[in-house]
Write a protein that holds these residues in place. Structure first.
Motif, mmCIF file in Angstrom:
data_model
loop_
_atom_site.group_PDB
_atom_site.id
_atom_site.type_symbol
_atom_site.label_atom_id
_atom_site.label_comp_id
_atom_site.label_asym_id
_atom_site.label_seq_id
_atom_site.Cartn_x
_atom_site.Cartn_y
_atom_site.Cartn_z
ATOM 1 N N LEU A 23 1.730 -2.260 23.447
ATOM 2 C CA LEU A 23 2.647 -3.384 23.619
ATOM 3 C C LEU A 23 2.509 -4.321 22.415
ATOM 4 C CD1 LEU A 23 1.915 -4.191 27.377
ATOM 5 C CD2 LEU A 23 3.893 -2.960 26.450
ATOM 6 N N PRO A 24 3.601 -4.639 21.734
ATOM 7 C CA PRO A 24 3.538 -5.499 20.538
ATOM 8 C C PRO A 24 2.817 -6.821 20.776
ATOM 9 C CG PRO A 24 5.706 -4.526 20.759
ATOM 10 C CD PRO A 24 4.967 -4.193 22.020
ATOM 11 N N ALA A 25 3.054 -7.443 21.941
ATOM 12 C CA ALA A 25 2.441 -8.742 22.231
ATOM 13 C C ALA A 25 0.918 -8.645 22.270
ATOM 14 C CB ALA A 25 2.968 -9.274 23.567
ATOM 15 N N VAL A 26 0.407 -7.542 22.814
ATOM 16 C CA VAL A 26 -1.041 -7.345 22.889
ATOM 17 C C VAL A 26 -1.599 -6.997 21.518
ATOM 18 C CG1 VAL A 26 -2.887 -5.937 23.886
ATOM 19 C CG2 VAL A 26 -0.932 -6.626 25.300
ATOM 20 N N ARG A 27 -0.919 -6.105 20.826
ATOM 21 C CA ARG A 27 -1.396 -5.631 19.526
ATOM 22 C C ARG A 27 -1.457 -6.755 18.494
ATOM 23 N NH1 ARG A 27 1.740 -1.757 19.298
ATOM 24 N NH2 ARG A 27 3.350 -2.556 17.894
ATOM 25 N N LYS A 28 -0.523 -7.692 18.568
ATOM 26 C CA LYS A 28 -0.456 -8.768 17.580
ATOM 27 C C LYS A 28 -1.253 -10.005 17.983
ATOM 28 C CE LYS A 28 4.143 -7.348 16.004
ATOM 29 N NZ LYS A 28 5.576 -7.750 15.878
ATOM 30 N N SER A 29 -1.758 -10.018 19.200
ATOM 31 C CA SER A 29 -2.464 -11.205 19.685
ATOM 32 C C SER A 29 -3.789 -11.405 18.947
ATOM 33 C CB SER A 29 -2.728 -11.077 21.187
ATOM 34 O OG SER A 29 -3.498 -12.163 21.640
ATOM 35 N N SER A 30 -4.026 -12.643 18.559
ATOM 36 C CA SER A 30 -5.280 -12.974 17.879
ATOM 37 C C SER A 30 -6.383 -13.327 18.878
ATOM 38 C CB SER A 30 -5.061 -14.159 16.936
ATOM 39 O OG SER A 30 -4.602 -15.292 17.662
ATOM 40 N N LEU A 31 -6.008 -13.390 20.167
ATOM 41 C CA LEU A 31 -6.979 -13.757 21.193
ATOM 42 C C LEU A 31 -7.927 -12.616 21.546
ATOM 43 C CD1 LEU A 31 -4.764 -15.796 23.690
ATOM 44 C CD2 LEU A 31 -6.489 -16.685 22.110
ATOM 45 N N ILE A 32 -7.479 -11.374 21.302
ATOM 46 C CA ILE A 32 -8.283 -10.220 21.708
ATOM 47 C C ILE A 32 -9.648 -10.243 21.043
ATOM 48 C CG2 ILE A 32 -8.429 -7.714 21.768
ATOM 49 C CD1 ILE A 32 -6.319 -8.921 23.615
ATOM 50 N N GLY A 33 -9.668 -10.496 19.740
ATOM 51 C CA GLY A 33 -10.940 -10.537 19.019
ATOM 52 C C GLY A 33 -11.857 -11.635 19.537
ATOM 53 N N LYS A 34 -11.268 -12.808 19.859
ATOM 54 C CA LYS A 34 -12.068 -13.920 20.368
ATOM 55 C C LYS A 34 -12.615 -13.619 21.756
ATOM 56 C CE LYS A 34 -9.344 -17.272 17.727
ATOM 57 N NZ LYS A 34 -8.417 -18.427 17.791
ATOM 58 N N ILE A 35 -11.769 -13.024 22.600
ATOM 59 C CA ILE A 35 -12.210 -12.658 23.949
ATOM 60 C C ILE A 35 -13.325 -11.626 23.878
ATOM 61 C CG2 ILE A 35 -11.513 -11.519 26.095
ATOM 62 C CD1 ILE A 35 -8.733 -12.752 25.698
ATOM 63 N N SER A 36 -13.154 -10.652 22.994
ATOM 64 C CA SER A 36 -14.157 -9.602 22.828
ATOM 65 C C SER A 36 -15.496 -10.190 22.396
ATOM 66 C CB SER A 36 -13.671 -8.577 21.793
ATOM 67 O OG SER A 36 -14.640 -7.574 21.591
ATOM 68 N N ALA A 37 -15.450 -11.157 21.456
ATOM 69 C CA ALA A 37 -16.679 -11.781 20.963
ATOM 70 C C ALA A 37 -17.379 -12.556 22.077
ATOM 71 C CB ALA A 37 -16.362 -12.707 19.794
ATOM 72 N N VAL A 38 -16.599 -13.308 22.873
ATOM 73 C CA VAL A 38 -17.174 -14.083 23.977
ATOM 74 C C VAL A 38 -17.818 -13.155 25.003
ATOM 75 C CG1 VAL A 38 -16.635 -15.583 25.930
ATOM 76 C CG2 VAL A 38 -15.613 -16.044 23.692
ATOM 77 N N LEU A 39 -17.109 -12.069 25.346
ATOM 78 C CA LEU A 39 -17.637 -11.113 26.316
ATOM 79 C C LEU A 39 -18.937 -10.491 25.824
ATOM 80 C CD1 LEU A 39 -14.385 -9.259 27.483
ATOM 81 C CD2 LEU A 39 -15.855 -10.711 28.890
ATOM 82 N N LEU A 40 -18.977 -10.183 24.522
ATOM 83 C CA LEU A 40 -20.168 -9.557 23.956
ATOM 84 C C LEU A 40 -21.367 -10.492 24.044
ATOM 85 C CD1 LEU A 40 -21.636 -7.347 22.464
ATOM 86 C CD2 LEU A 40 -20.662 -8.194 20.322
ATOM 87 N N TYR A 41 -21.171 -11.757 23.668
ATOM 88 C CA TYR A 41 -22.276 -12.714 23.727
ATOM 89 C C TYR A 41 -22.744 -12.928 25.169
ATOM 90 C CZ TYR A 41 -22.141 -14.055 18.800
ATOM 91 O OH TYR A 41 -22.242 -14.042 17.437
ATOM 92 N N LEU A 42 -21.790 -12.995 26.105
ATOM 93 C CA LEU A 42 -22.152 -13.169 27.509
ATOM 94 C C LEU A 42 -22.902 -11.949 28.040
ATOM 95 C CD1 LEU A 42 -18.933 -14.867 28.954
ATOM 96 C CD2 LEU A 42 -21.201 -15.899 28.681
ATOM 97 N N LEU A 43 -22.452 -10.765 27.640
ATOM 98 C CA LEU A 43 -23.120 -9.537 28.068
ATOM 99 C C LEU A 43 -24.560 -9.503 27.584
ATOM 100 C CD1 LEU A 43 -20.533 -6.631 27.738
ATOM 101 C CD2 LEU A 43 -22.034 -7.053 29.672
#
Length: 319
Positions: A23-43
């Motif tokens: 989906l273009p909206a997901v692929r172009k979103s800059s939030l994915i990288g930030k969410i991934s980083a937050v999840l990683l630190y929390l994990l």
């Protein structure tokens, strides 16, 4: 059956992430990288939290020693298998220099070699992630909530992290079809897996760790942020912490040794020691010291190994 269901659960979330990235909206979103980083630190925080509940403080030194031995053994096993393969190959094919040519960037002046070699700044991200584990460990030691271990929370965080990893694979243009094209693109990661697991046999004996568990510890292939979390989530925070630290150390070993190996004709060994990191963290150094022609092989090997981590680690650990 539980091992199969666990593996399928991991693969489903990665596949769901890859599909959503169409989906273009997901692929172009800059939030994915930030969410991934937050999840990683929390994990990693919760990994440290869980380690504190099952680990005697006196065992911290043991974890450090085990991590060093596992990292060196995994890197040495990989190097030994690859050197043997390429030595035989070059002998029978009469190849003077492997494809990719002789790159001189790691053969110049000491100052130039230093700029292309190991840098302390390369450890910035691993140290931040290690800090998250330490904070979690301290928090777990000071805070005691009856009935709460963080296991359920970390399980769902892991699943969502794998979902974002699936999105990142598509966003970064990692194509499984292209990665699997060509004999060298396939044989190199296969040899890395074989050498890495072979290297785990020695620490398995030294520390009386079941062979399958020892193999799982090193099968992050340098992807420390996932392998340690996977093992912790499967019920062994102690070995999860060993996997985390040993794979950080493997990446460090790669950063230190690539400039030296890059000056030999066995350049593919440098890619192999880098493991899963050859497609990202160590790629600039590989390009500089092994030549631009090695970049496609480096990316393909790293991509295949990265895709194998969430498959091999659970299979070995729960076998």
């Amino acid at each position: 059956m539980s091992a199969v269901l666990s593996l399928l659960s991991l693969l489903v979330f990665i596949a769901a992430g890859m599909l959503s990235a169409l989906l273009p909206a997901v692929r172009k979103s800059s939030l994915i990288g930030k969410i991934s980083a937050v999840l990683l630190y929390l994990l990693l925080f919760f990994m440290g939290f869980r380690i504190s509940s099952v680990t005697d403080p006196a065992q911290i030194v043991n974890i450090g020693v085990m991590s060093v031995v596992f990292a060196i053994a995994a890197a040495a096993g990989t190097a030994a298998v690859l050197y043997f393969y390429y030595a035989v190959r070059f002998r029978f094919t009469k190849a003077a220099v492997p494809a990719g040519g002789q790159d001189e960037s790691c053969r110049n002046s000491p100052s130039e070699r230093q700029s292309g070699g190991f840098r302390l700044s390369s450890l910035k991200d691993p140290l931040r992630l290690l800090a998250a584990v330490i904070v979690g460990f301290i928090s777990g030691s000071l805070i005691h909530i009856p009935g709460f271990t963080g296991e359920d929370v970390s399980t769902w965080m892991l699943r969502f992290l794998l979902f974002t990893i699936g999105i990142d694979l598509v966003k970064n243009g990692v194509s499984l079809k292209e990665s699997l094209s060509g004999f060298q693109a396939l044989i190199l990661p296969v040899l890395v897996v074989a050498g890495t697991i072979a290297g785990s046999l020695l620490p398995a004996v030294l520390f009386s760790v079941p062979v399958r568990n020892a193999a799982a510890v090193v099968s992050g292939f340098g992807w420390y942020s996932l392998s340690g979390v996977l093992i912790t989530d499967m019920g062994d925070p102690y070995l999860g912490s060993v996997a985390f630290l040993s794979n950080i150390l493997r990446e460090t070993i790669a950063l230190i040794t690539i400039p030296f190996i890059g000056r030999t004709r066995f350049k593919d060994v440098a890619i192999g020691i880098a493991g899963a990191t050859s497609m990202d963290v160590t790629l600039p150094l590989i390009e500089k010291c092994c030549g631009p022609a090695k970049v496609p092989l480096s990316v393909a090997s790293g991509a295949i190994l990265s895709l194998l981590v969430p498959v091999i680690v659970p299979i070995l650990f729960q076998a």
